[in-house]
Write a protein that holds these residues in place. Structure first.
Motif, PDB file in Angstrom:
ATOM      1  N   THR A  87      -8.202  -2.911  -1.112  1.00 15.18           N
ATOM      2  CA  THR A  87      -6.841  -3.326  -0.792  1.00 15.18           C
ATOM      3  C   THR A  87      -5.857  -2.250  -1.230  1.00 15.18           C
ATOM      4  O   THR A  87      -5.857  -1.849  -2.405  1.00 15.18           O
ATOM      5  CB  THR A  87      -6.489  -4.640  -1.510  1.00 15.18           C
ATOM      6  OG1 THR A  87      -7.448  -5.627  -1.130  1.00 15.18           O
ATOM      7  CG2 THR A  87      -5.091  -5.104  -1.139  1.00 15.18           C
ATOM      8  N   GLN A  91       2.814  -0.287  -0.480  1.00 15.38           N
ATOM      9  CA  GLN A  91       3.312  -0.946   0.740  1.00 15.38           C
ATOM     10  C   GLN A  91       3.854   0.080   1.733  1.00 15.38           C
ATOM     11  O   GLN A  91       4.299   1.149   1.325  1.00 15.38           O
ATOM     12  CB  GLN A  91       4.414  -1.951   0.357  1.00 15.38           C
ATOM     13  CG  GLN A  91       3.949  -3.077  -0.546  1.00 15.38           C
ATOM     14  CD  GLN A  91       2.872  -3.931   0.079  1.00 15.38           C
ATOM     15  OE1 GLN A  91       2.893  -4.182   1.298  1.00 15.38           O
ATOM     16  NE2 GLN A  91       1.912  -4.379  -0.727  1.00 15.38           N
ATOM     17  N   ASN A  94      -0.622  -2.856   5.376  1.00 18.98           N
ATOM     18  CA  ASN A  94      -1.328  -2.832   6.669  1.00 18.98           C
ATOM     19  C   ASN A  94      -1.343  -1.435   7.281  1.00 18.98           C
ATOM     20  O   ASN A  94      -2.302  -1.036   7.937  1.00 18.98           O
ATOM     21  CB  ASN A  94      -0.716  -3.844   7.644  1.00 18.98           C
ATOM     22  CG  ASN A  94       0.740  -3.542   7.972  1.00 18.98           C
ATOM     23  OD1 ASN A  94       1.477  -3.076   7.110  1.00 18.98           O
ATOM     24  ND2 ASN A  94       1.159  -3.819   9.185  1.00 18.98           N
ATOM     25  N   TYR A  97      -4.034   0.466   5.426  1.00 13.90           N
ATOM     26  CA  TYR A  97      -5.333  -0.035   5.891  1.00 13.90           C
ATOM     27  C   TYR A  97      -5.734   0.660   7.192  1.00 13.90           C
ATOM     28  O   TYR A  97      -6.839   1.182   7.341  1.00 13.90           O
ATOM     29  CB  TYR A  97      -5.246  -1.540   6.168  1.00 13.90           C
ATOM     30  CG  TYR A  97      -5.832  -2.436   5.104  1.00 13.90           C
ATOM     31  CD1 TYR A  97      -7.097  -2.201   4.564  1.00 13.90           C
ATOM     32  CD2 TYR A  97      -5.128  -3.552   4.662  1.00 13.90           C
ATOM     33  CE1 TYR A  97      -7.625  -3.035   3.593  1.00 13.90           C
ATOM     34  CE2 TYR A  97      -5.655  -4.394   3.691  1.00 13.90           C
ATOM     35  CZ  TYR A  97      -6.904  -4.138   3.167  1.00 13.90           C
ATOM     36  OH  TYR A  97      -7.436  -4.952   2.215  1.00 13.90           O
ATOM     37  N   ILE A  98      -4.799   0.631   8.149  1.00 12.05           N
ATOM     38  CA  ILE A  98      -5.085   1.179   9.475  1.00 12.05           C
ATOM     39  C   ILE A  98      -5.335   2.682   9.409  1.00 12.05           C
ATOM     40  O   ILE A  98      -6.301   3.198   9.989  1.00 12.05           O
ATOM     41  CB  ILE A  98      -3.939   0.860  10.455  1.00 12.05           C
ATOM     42  CG1 ILE A  98      -3.890  -0.645  10.736  1.00 12.05           C
ATOM     43  CG2 ILE A  98      -4.104   1.634  11.768  1.00 12.05           C
ATOM     44  CD1 ILE A  98      -2.643  -1.109  11.445  1.00 12.05           C
TER      45      ILE A  98
END
Length: 197
Positions: A87, A91, A94, A97-98
């Motif tokens: 994780t 921020q 996402n 992550y991608i």
């Protein structure tokens, strides 16, 4: 009967480190991701030493030629997948992550392409040596993974240190990905004669 020389033994040791790496990374205890990262770095050093010993002592075997590139790609693939399932501690999560997944896909796809290319080259008796871009790619990739693999432990111990390692490792991984693409294209263009019938 297959005789194992020292470089091949180091290669087999590197393969045996993979399940150790996986267990350390996913079984939670304090410092488990740092321990996994240290196993990854140790595996990288065995890669350097088995190549060095093979060249120095002129020890080249079919088993070594088969196992060495497989061992390299296995440990790198495992490490890349490990950071994909971590994780993001910054921020927007996402986005990270991608991007981490895309970097991983590009790096692994390049490895598949070059592996196939080298197989064809070997069939023709051609040897494709690593170039400087490829060596820098490996260096940046190793540094990036060593920074990113234990980032959750760093963050648990000190949030600022965790963020520094995350951003730094992510930047290094981005550079490694660019170098991966460039070196892959360079391999193909420089050795395009291998594909000629």
């Amino acid at each position: 009967m297959i005789k194992l020389n020292t470089p091949t033994k180091l290669t087999i040791l590197r393969i045996l480190m993979i399940p150790v790496f996986i267990v350390l990374f996913f079984v939670e205890f304090e410092g488990h991701t740092l321990a996994a990262a240290l196993v990854y770095v140790l595996a990288c050093f065995t890669d350097f030493f088995d190549g060095y010993l093979a060249r120095k002592n002129n020890i080249v075997t079919n088993l070594g030629k088969f196992l060495d590139p497989i061992a390299d790609k296995m440990i790198v693939a495992c490490a890349l997948i490990a950071i994909c399932v971590t994780t993001p501690i910054v921020q927007p999560a996402n986005v990270y992550y991608i991007l981490t997944a895309v970097f991983t896909m590009l790096i692994l796809c390049r490895e598949f392409v070059i592996s196939g290319f080298r197989t064809i080259a070997a069939d023709k008796g051609a040897v494709i040596a690593a170039d400087m871009v490829g060596k820098f790619k490996t260096l940046f990739q190793m540094a990036a993974l060593f920074a990113l693999l234990p980032v959750t432990d760093y963050y648990a111990w000190n949030a600022l240190a965790g963020e520094v390692f995350y951003y730094g490792g992510f930047l290094l991984l981005g550079i490694a990905t660019v170098l991966t693409i460039v070196s892959g294209i360079h391999y193909l263009v420089k050795n395009k004669h291998v594909l000629e019938d």
